[in-house]
Design a protein around this motif. Structure first.
Motif, mmCIF file in Angstrom:
data_model
loop_
_atom_site.group_PDB
_atom_site.id
_atom_site.type_symbol
_atom_site.label_atom_id
_atom_site.label_comp_id
_atom_site.label_asym_id
_atom_site.label_seq_id
_atom_site.Cartn_x
_atom_site.Cartn_y
_atom_site.Cartn_z
ATOM 1 N N HIS A 87 0.841 -1.202 0.000
ATOM 2 C CA HIS A 87 0.000 0.000 0.000
ATOM 3 C C HIS A 87 0.877 1.254 0.000
ATOM 4 O O HIS A 87 0.632 2.195 -0.770
ATOM 5 N N GLU A 88 1.901 1.254 0.837
ATOM 6 C CA GLU A 88 2.794 2.409 0.911
ATOM 7 C C GLU A 88 3.689 2.499 -0.327
ATOM 8 O O GLU A 88 4.008 3.592 -0.785
ATOM 9 N N VAL A 89 4.105 1.359 -0.860
ATOM 10 C CA VAL A 89 4.896 1.362 -2.087
ATOM 11 C C VAL A 89 4.082 1.955 -3.238
ATOM 12 O O VAL A 89 4.581 2.767 -4.021
ATOM 13 N N GLY A 90 2.808 1.564 -3.319
ATOM 14 C CA GLY A 90 1.940 2.127 -4.344
ATOM 15 C C GLY A 90 1.782 3.629 -4.193
ATOM 16 O O GLY A 90 1.769 4.374 -5.179
ATOM 17 N N ARG A 91 1.656 4.072 -2.954
ATOM 18 C CA ARG A 91 1.544 5.512 -2.683
ATOM 19 C C ARG A 91 2.812 6.244 -3.092
ATOM 20 O O ARG A 91 2.745 7.368 -3.630
ATOM 21 N N LEU A 92 3.972 5.636 -2.861
ATOM 22 C CA LEU A 92 5.232 6.266 -3.246
ATOM 23 C C LEU A 92 5.334 6.411 -4.758
ATOM 24 O O LEU A 92 5.717 7.470 -5.266
ATOM 25 N N PHE A 93 4.993 5.364 -5.492
ATOM 26 C CA PHE A 93 5.016 5.471 -6.955
ATOM 27 C C PHE A 93 4.038 6.552 -7.423
ATOM 28 O O PHE A 93 4.357 7.346 -8.320
ATOM 29 N N ALA A 94 2.845 6.592 -6.831
ATOM 30 C CA ALA A 94 1.854 7.599 -7.216
ATOM 31 C C ALA A 94 2.373 9.003 -6.945
ATOM 32 O O ALA A 94 2.128 9.939 -7.728
ATOM 33 N N ALA A 95 3.096 9.171 -5.846
ATOM 34 C CA ALA A 95 3.662 10.484 -5.509
ATOM 35 C C ALA A 95 4.696 10.916 -6.551
ATOM 36 O O ALA A 95 4.784 12.092 -6.914
ATOM 37 N N ALA A 96 5.475 9.959 -7.043
ATOM 38 C CA ALA A 96 6.493 10.279 -8.048
ATOM 39 C C ALA A 96 5.879 10.552 -9.418
ATOM 40 O O ALA A 96 6.532 11.124 -10.290
ATOM 41 N N LEU A 97 4.610 10.153 -9.591
ATOM 42 C CA LEU A 97 3.922 10.309 -10.884
ATOM 43 C C LEU A 97 2.837 11.376 -10.827
ATOM 44 O O LEU A 97 1.958 11.409 -11.687
ATOM 45 N N VAL A 98 2.902 12.236 -9.822
ATOM 46 C CA VAL A 98 1.806 13.164 -9.568
ATOM 47 C C VAL A 98 1.517 14.094 -10.743
ATOM 48 O O VAL A 98 0.387 14.549 -10.926
ATOM 49 N N ASP A 99 2.515 14.363 -11.573
ATOM 50 C CA ASP A 99 2.321 15.289 -12.700
ATOM 51 C C ASP A 99 2.042 14.568 -14.016
ATOM 52 O O ASP A 99 2.029 15.185 -15.084
ATOM 53 N N LYS A 100 1.802 13.254 -13.951
ATOM 54 C CA LYS A 100 1.571 12.469 -15.163
ATOM 55 C C LYS A 100 0.088 12.144 -15.327
ATOM 56 O O LYS A 100 -0.621 11.914 -14.358
ATOM 57 N N GLU A 101 -0.359 12.117 -16.583
ATOM 58 C CA GLU A 101 -1.714 11.680 -16.899
ATOM 59 C C GLU A 101 -1.664 10.185 -17.223
ATOM 60 O O GLU A 101 -1.078 9.785 -18.225
#
Length: 275
Positions: free
Chosen positions: A117-131
């Protein structure tokens, strides 16, 4: 839903936003859900926005216009990300994990819902500016990681397989060269699994030469889809010819000696991509 007191409304609204990342939620939706005036809803959202940003959970963006509203974007503070990656390095950096061929045993990590869950959140944080419209992975070990990332991006998961399954209907198949063995292999994806023209983020648990990921990239072309990025839990360092150039990694396997049972992992490059 019955009319709630403000304290209860804030709790429910926070939970709702966390469960619907990257989705535009209109003020009308909240107003009708809680039987409250839009002005009250707006005040509530200001409180939630400040809490999200102060605690590093993410950002709450205001979308103007008739079809606008608010959108929750998951994020992670740099210190929190460093702690997560450091814990992963410690957990994976054990000689008993070494498998033949220099691979690592990681099923316990991939089977840990809280950690992923936290790993997924970390990837999402790194992709915050991507569509991103979809997350893609290859069966089987990449599946739990892909779902963790997809949950925080609010997008579906497309699962590539190495065999044809009649229950998935019409399939698209391609041949690809395994980067580690130079063997020609086949991968397939159900036609209904990925919408044409989608923006796709590819994830996998382990990347050596990157042949499998390269195959998935080539498969995207059959759907006229666009690659947005690649993410891996562990990358193998020291590969002379890697088939994937740009990617995010949480950890890096810098040394593994199967005979001597020696292993060394370091932090990957994902920490450099956080704001």
């Amino acid at each position: 839903m019955k009319k709630l007191k403000r304290s209860s409304r804030l709790v429910d609204m926070t939970y709702f936003l966390l469960q619907h990342p990257h989705e535009v939620i209109s003020l009308t939706h909240f107003s009708e859900r809680y039987q409250a005036a839009k002005s009250s809803i707006s005040e509530d959202l200001v409180i939630i926005k400040e809490m999200f940003e102060d605690e590093g959970y993410g950002a709450l963006l205001t979308i103007p216009g008739a079809s606008g509203g608010v959108k929750f974007m998951p994020r992670m503070k740099k210190e929190e990300a460093e702690t997560l990656v450091h814990q992963l390095v410690l957990d994976l950096n054990r000689p008993e994990r070494i498998l033949p061929g220099g691979y690592l045993y990681m099923m316990d990590v991939l089977g840990n819902p809280k950690l992923l869950h936290e790993v997924g959140r970390l990837f999402a944080a790194a992709l915050v500016d991507k569509e991103i419209d979809a997350v893609m992975t290859v069966a089987t070990k990449g599946i739990p990681l892909a779902y963790a990332v997809g949950q925080h991006l609010g997008v579906p998961v497309s699962i590539v397989r190495r065999d044809h399954r009649i229950t998935e209907g019409s399939m698209v198949s391609i041949n690809y060269a395994s980067g580690s063995s130079d063997r020609i292999q086949t991968m397939t994806l159900a036609r209904r699994s990925l919408a044409p023209g989608s923006n796709v983020f590819i994830v996998d648990d382990f990347m050596k030469a990157g042949g499998t990921i390269r195959g998935m990239v080539d498969l995207l072309a059959e759907f006229e889809a666009k690659l947005v990025g690649v993410g891996v839990l562990v990358e193998a360092a020291g590969v002379t010819e890697r088939l994937v150039e740009d990617y995010l990694s949480l950890t890096k396997l810098t040394n593994v000696n199967v005979r001597e049972r020696q292993i060394e992992l370091l932090s990957g490059n994902i920490l450099d991509r956080l704001e």
